[in-house]
Design a protein around this motif. Structure first.
Motif, PDB file in Angstrom:
ATOM      1  N   GLY A  53       0.801  -1.217   0.000  1.00 56.78           N
ATOM      2  CA  GLY A  53       0.000   0.000   0.000  1.00 56.78           C
ATOM      3  C   GLY A  53       0.828   1.257   0.000  1.00 56.78           C
ATOM      4  N   VAL A  54       1.906   1.276   0.799  1.00 53.65           N
ATOM      5  CA  VAL A  54       2.688   2.494   0.883  1.00 53.65           C
ATOM      6  C   VAL A  54       3.573   2.677  -0.341  1.00 53.65           C
ATOM      7  CG1 VAL A  54       2.684   2.508   3.392  1.00 53.65           C
ATOM      8  CG2 VAL A  54       4.541   1.377   2.188  1.00 53.65           C
ATOM      9  N   GLU A  55       3.836   1.589  -1.105  1.00 53.93           N
ATOM     10  CA  GLU A  55       4.649   1.733  -2.303  1.00 53.93           C
ATOM     11  C   GLU A  55       3.865   2.375  -3.444  1.00 53.93           C
ATOM     12  OE1 GLU A  55       7.928   0.807  -2.917  1.00 53.93           O
ATOM     13  OE2 GLU A  55       8.135   0.506  -0.782  1.00 53.93           O
ATOM     14  N   GLY A  56       2.530   2.414  -3.325  1.00 53.22           N
ATOM     15  CA  GLY A  56       1.729   2.804  -4.462  1.00 53.22           C
ATOM     16  C   GLY A  56       1.568   4.301  -4.656  1.00 53.22           C
ATOM     17  N   HIS A  57       1.624   5.074  -3.586  1.00 49.38           N
ATOM     18  CA  HIS A  57       1.336   6.498  -3.741  1.00 49.38           C
ATOM     19  C   HIS A  57       2.597   7.285  -4.065  1.00 49.38           C
ATOM     20  CE1 HIS A  57       3.099   7.218   0.190  1.00 49.38           C
ATOM     21  NE2 HIS A  57       2.302   6.322   0.709  1.00 49.38           N
ATOM     22  N   ARG A  58       2.399   8.532  -4.459  1.00 46.15           N
ATOM     23  CA  ARG A  58       3.537   9.372  -4.828  1.00 46.15           C
ATOM     24  C   ARG A  58       3.451  10.719  -4.121  1.00 46.15           C
ATOM     25  NH1 ARG A  58       5.280   5.267  -5.652  1.00 46.15           N
ATOM     26  NH2 ARG A  58       6.149   4.349  -7.548  1.00 46.15           N
ATOM     27  N   ASN A  59       3.216  10.679  -2.809  1.00 49.34           N
ATOM     28  CA  ASN A  59       3.231  11.898  -2.021  1.00 49.34           C
ATOM     29  C   ASN A  59       4.666  12.378  -1.851  1.00 49.34           C
ATOM     30  OD1 ASN A  59       0.432  11.736  -1.715  1.00 49.34           O
ATOM     31  ND2 ASN A  59       0.608  10.497   0.147  1.00 49.34           N
ATOM     32  N   ILE A  60       4.828  13.546  -1.276  1.00 46.79           N
ATOM     33  CA  ILE A  60       6.155  14.142  -1.121  1.00 46.79           C
ATOM     34  C   ILE A  60       6.506  14.245   0.357  1.00 46.79           C
ATOM     35  CG2 ILE A  60       7.574  16.196  -1.551  1.00 46.79           C
ATOM     36  CD1 ILE A  60       5.895  16.694  -4.051  1.00 46.79           C
ATOM     37  N   LEU A  61       7.713  13.800   0.704  1.00 50.74           N
ATOM     38  CA  LEU A  61       8.221  13.858   2.069  1.00 50.74           C
ATOM     39  C   LEU A  61       9.201  15.018   2.168  1.00 50.74           C
ATOM     40  CD1 LEU A  61       7.959  12.039   4.680  1.00 50.74           C
ATOM     41  CD2 LEU A  61      10.169  11.068   4.008  1.00 50.74           C
ATOM     42  N   PHE A 112      13.440  24.347  10.014  1.00 49.94           N
ATOM     43  CA  PHE A 112      13.268  25.231  11.168  1.00 49.94           C
ATOM     44  C   PHE A 112      11.889  25.115  11.813  1.00 49.94           C
ATOM     45  CE2 PHE A 112      16.656  27.620   8.778  1.00 49.94           C
ATOM     46  CZ  PHE A 112      17.678  27.281   9.649  1.00 49.94           C
ATOM     47  N   ASN A 113      10.998  24.358  11.212  1.00 51.31           N
ATOM     48  CA  ASN A 113       9.752  24.001  11.892  1.00 51.31           C
ATOM     49  C   ASN A 113       9.926  22.723  12.705  1.00 51.31           C
ATOM     50  OD1 ASN A 113       7.952  26.111  11.245  1.00 51.31           O
ATOM     51  ND2 ASN A 113       7.550  25.237   9.224  1.00 51.31           N
ATOM     52  N   ASN A 114      11.144  22.172  12.683  1.00 53.69           N
ATOM     53  CA  ASN A 114      11.471  20.993  13.485  1.00 53.69           C
ATOM     54  C   ASN A 114      10.476  19.851  13.253  1.00 53.69           C
ATOM     55  OD1 ASN A 114      13.692  22.311  14.624  1.00 53.69           O
ATOM     56  ND2 ASN A 114      12.475  23.136  16.311  1.00 53.69           N
ATOM     57  N   ARG A 115      10.294  19.526  11.967  1.00 51.82           N
ATOM     58  CA  ARG A 115       9.339  18.477  11.631  1.00 51.82           C
ATOM     59  C   ARG A 115       9.646  17.878  10.262  1.00 51.82           C
ATOM     60  NH1 ARG A 115       3.784  21.756   9.752  1.00 51.82           N
ATOM     61  NH2 ARG A 115       4.806  22.921   8.048  1.00 51.82           N
ATOM     62  N   VAL A 116       9.172  16.654  10.062  1.00 50.29           N
ATOM     63  CA  VAL A 116       9.128  16.017   8.754  1.00 50.29           C
ATOM     64  C   VAL A 116       7.666  15.872   8.390  1.00 50.29           C
ATOM     65  CG1 VAL A 116       9.626  13.929   7.429  1.00 50.29           C
ATOM     66  CG2 VAL A 116      11.291  14.776   9.092  1.00 50.29           C
ATOM     67  N   ILE A 117       7.317  16.278   7.184  1.00 52.12           N
ATOM     68  CA  ILE A 117       5.918  16.184   6.782  1.00 52.12           C
ATOM     69  C   ILE A 117       5.776  15.413   5.472  1.00 52.12           C
ATOM     70  CG2 ILE A 117       5.164  18.272   7.983  1.00 52.12           C
ATOM     71  CD1 ILE A 117       5.362  19.788   5.325  1.00 52.12           C
ATOM     72  N   GLU A 118       4.708  14.663   5.370  1.00 52.27           N
ATOM     73  CA  GLU A 118       4.312  14.037   4.113  1.00 52.27           C
ATOM     74  C   GLU A 118       3.117  14.808   3.594  1.00 52.27           C
ATOM     75  OE1 GLU A 118       2.215   9.917   2.491  1.00 52.27           O
ATOM     76  OE2 GLU A 118       3.242   9.910   4.442  1.00 52.27           O
ATOM     77  N   ILE A 119       3.222  15.299   2.366  1.00 53.80           N
ATOM     78  CA  ILE A 119       2.141  16.132   1.838  1.00 53.80           C
ATOM     79  C   ILE A 119       1.552  15.517   0.571  1.00 53.80           C
ATOM     80  CG2 ILE A 119       3.035  18.254   2.883  1.00 53.80           C
ATOM     81  CD1 ILE A 119       3.325  18.144  -0.797  1.00 53.80           C
ATOM     82  N   ASP A 120       0.292  15.822   0.354  1.00 50.60           N
ATOM     83  CA  ASP A 120      -0.396  15.476  -0.879  1.00 50.60           C
ATOM     84  C   ASP A 120      -0.116  16.591  -1.878  1.00 50.60           C
ATOM     85  OD1 ASP A 120      -2.469  15.470  -2.921  1.00 50.60           O
ATOM     86  OD2 ASP A 120      -3.588  14.055  -1.667  1.00 50.60           O
ATOM     87  N   LEU A 134      -0.367  15.022   5.381  1.00 49.75           N
ATOM     88  CA  LEU A 134      -1.014  13.742   5.632  1.00 49.75           C
ATOM     89  C   LEU A 134      -0.390  12.991   6.804  1.00 49.75           C
ATOM     90  CD1 LEU A 134      -1.265  12.517   1.925  1.00 49.75           C
ATOM     91  CD2 LEU A 134      -2.966  13.814   3.238  1.00 49.75           C
ATOM     92  N   TRP A 135       0.876  13.294   7.087  1.00 50.87           N
ATOM     93  CA  TRP A 135       1.613  12.621   8.162  1.00 50.87           C
ATOM     94  C   TRP A 135       2.737  13.540   8.579  1.00 50.87           C
ATOM     95  CZ3 TRP A 135       6.763  11.211   8.755  1.00 50.87           C
ATOM     96  CH2 TRP A 135       7.066  10.282   9.761  1.00 50.87           C
ATOM     97  N   HIS A 136       3.101  13.480   9.846  1.00 47.04           N
ATOM     98  CA  HIS A 136       4.251  14.275  10.267  1.00 47.04           C
ATOM     99  C   HIS A 136       4.947  13.604  11.448  1.00 47.04           C
ATOM    100  CE1 HIS A 136       1.604  15.687  13.525  1.00 47.04           C
ATOM    101  NE2 HIS A 136       2.708  16.062  14.143  1.00 47.04           N
ATOM    102  N   PHE A 137       6.214  13.928  11.596  1.00 48.45           N
ATOM    103  CA  PHE A 137       6.961  13.565  12.798  1.00 48.45           C
ATOM    104  C   PHE A 137       7.654  14.831  13.279  1.00 48.45           C
ATOM    105  CE2 PHE A 137      10.734  12.414  15.190  1.00 48.45           C
ATOM    106  CZ  PHE A 137      10.209  11.501  16.104  1.00 48.45           C
ATOM    107  N   GLY A 138       7.585  15.081  14.569  1.00 50.92           N
ATOM    108  CA  GLY A 138       8.169  16.289  15.155  1.00 50.92           C
ATOM    109  C   GLY A 138       7.077  17.182  15.690  1.00 50.92           C
TER     110      GLY A 138
END
Length: 400
Positions: free
Chosen positions: A64-72, A77-85, A92-96
């Motif tokens: 399932g996770v191999e199928g999409h093409r979102n951007i990480l 300086f926002n001290n985060r990793v984000i996955e965006i559509d 859609l997802w974040h860490f930090g």
């Protein structure tokens, strides 16, 4: 160019067909039914899941996770990793959690992130001292170090870590400004799962197994230079299909290609014009794509170091005059994804230089909807064109 200075196995299913391959890097590995039929990279991912997470996941979870093409995006300086559509620009997802202290749910001054399977590899670089304090750090005197490379699960739990949060060092399990990392299972002479870390402040590239042991290194620890086995503020390292390692040697204004025996076999400077080599990757056509940060330029050179394509990120009206771009990745569709750091945006440009996607507002920082603050790295999830694929070079374009 960190915030401190502006990745083969036998085919078939696991079980008897494994032939001793251990993608866990020496840790216990769960074996799956020989009747299971699925791509090699997904099988390896399942074994890695068991090794580093102690968890059981179904093949469908990886598929399932191999199928999409979102951007990480590593939103520094926002001290985060984000996955965006990319279509809606929504996170859609974040860490930090934004904290400037390293912790179980925080990452400070993140410079790099990569998704493999359901896991995310993150480099917590930290934020240096500055007067006034830089965004994302409340301590202008001491700065806000992180010095960890993490693997986190989809639920945001840290399941593997190298480095000690907030501690700067060069001893066992210590880092100094890690700016780039990648997960791989095919480093020459070191089979199994490893993490390659660009340990900038320690002037070295290190290969670490999942048991936290350094098994290969280029660069003399703590010694900056341009001589044999020396680097000066290295900013990235990629493992090539030929088994060589491509290093962006930032403060030496060069990209070097070395073999596993630590010998330089090629050097790229775009005929002496590169200033601040922030990232480099090897393209399918044999050219090398360099992020020439101080020149606000992405430049592609051929095997003879001649410029064959370039793009400047500071020419749009309202642009920061010196945006210091930090990552440029050639995508499967032929476009180039650029982390345009102090223009506060991630852009995708065509070979003709047309912007066809943008995340973030030009030269306007923020943490709200469609806003970024010093984006340092961006990758299309599942697209490993030009960079080290986590599960080996096997010619299957669906895995790279």
């Amino acid at each position: 160019m960190s915030s401190m200075s502006p990745r083969g196995s036998p085919g078939g299913a696991f079980g008897p067909a494994c032939h001793g391959f251990d993608p866990s890097g020496g840790l216990p590995m769960t074996h799956f039914s020989p009747r299971t039929t699925m791509p090699k990279h997904l099988l390896i991912a399942l074994a890695i899941a068991a090794a580093i997470g102690g968890i059981t996941l179904s093949p469908a979870a990886f598929a399932g996770v191999e199928g999409h093409r979102n951007i990480l995006i590593a939103d520094q300086f926002n001290n985060r990793v984000i996955e965006i559509d990319r279509d809606t620009h929504r996170v859609l997802w974040h860490f930090g959690n934004g904290s400037d202290l390293p912790g179980p749910k925080s990452i400070v001054g993140v410079n790099d992130a990569e998704r493999f399977g359901v896991f995310t590899l993150i480099a917590g670089t930290g934020i240096p001292p500055s007067d006034p304090a830089l965004p994302g750090c409340a301590d202008p005197v001491n700065g806000c170090p992180d010095n960890r490379v993490l693997i986190v699960g989809r639920n945001g739990d840290i399941i593997w870590q190298y480095g000690k949060g907030g501690i700067t060092g060069s001893g066992p399990n210590e880092l100094n400004t890690p700016v780039h990392s990648l997960f791989l299972t095919g480093f020459p002479h070191h089979p199994g799962a490893h993490v390659l870390i660009t340990d900038q402040g320690n002037q070295r590239i290190i290969l670490v197994n999942l048991a936290h042991k350094i098994v290969w290194q280029y660069g003399m620890t703590g010694v900056a230079g341009n001589g044999p086995n020396q680097l000066s503020n290295p900013n990235s390292a990629e493992v090539l299909k030929n088994g060589h390692i491509l290093i962006a040697d930032e403060s030496n204004d060069r990209v070097i290609e070395i073999n596993p025996n630590l010998q330089i076999v090629k050097q790229f400077t775009a005929m002496g014009t590169v200033s601040g080599a922030a990232f480099a990757s090897r393209l399918d056509n044999g050219d090398t794509l360099i992020t020439d940060s101080n020149n606000s330029r992405i430049v592609e050179v051929d095997g003879n170091d001649h410029v064959v394509w370039q793009y400047f990120t500071n020419t749009d009206p309202g642009s920061n005059t010196t945006p210091l771009p930090t990552r440029a990745l050639r995508l499967r569709n032929g476009d180039t994804l650029i982390s345009d750091q102090f223009n506060q945006r991630v852009i995708e440009v065509t070979p003709n230089g047309k912007i066809v996607f943008q995340q973030g507002a030009l030269n306007l920082s923020g943490a709200g909807f469609n806003q970024l603050n010093g984006p340092y790295d961006a990758k299309v999830i599942g697209d490993f064109t030009g960079i080290t694929p986590p599960y080996g070079f096997d010619g299957d374009t669906n895995t790279h």
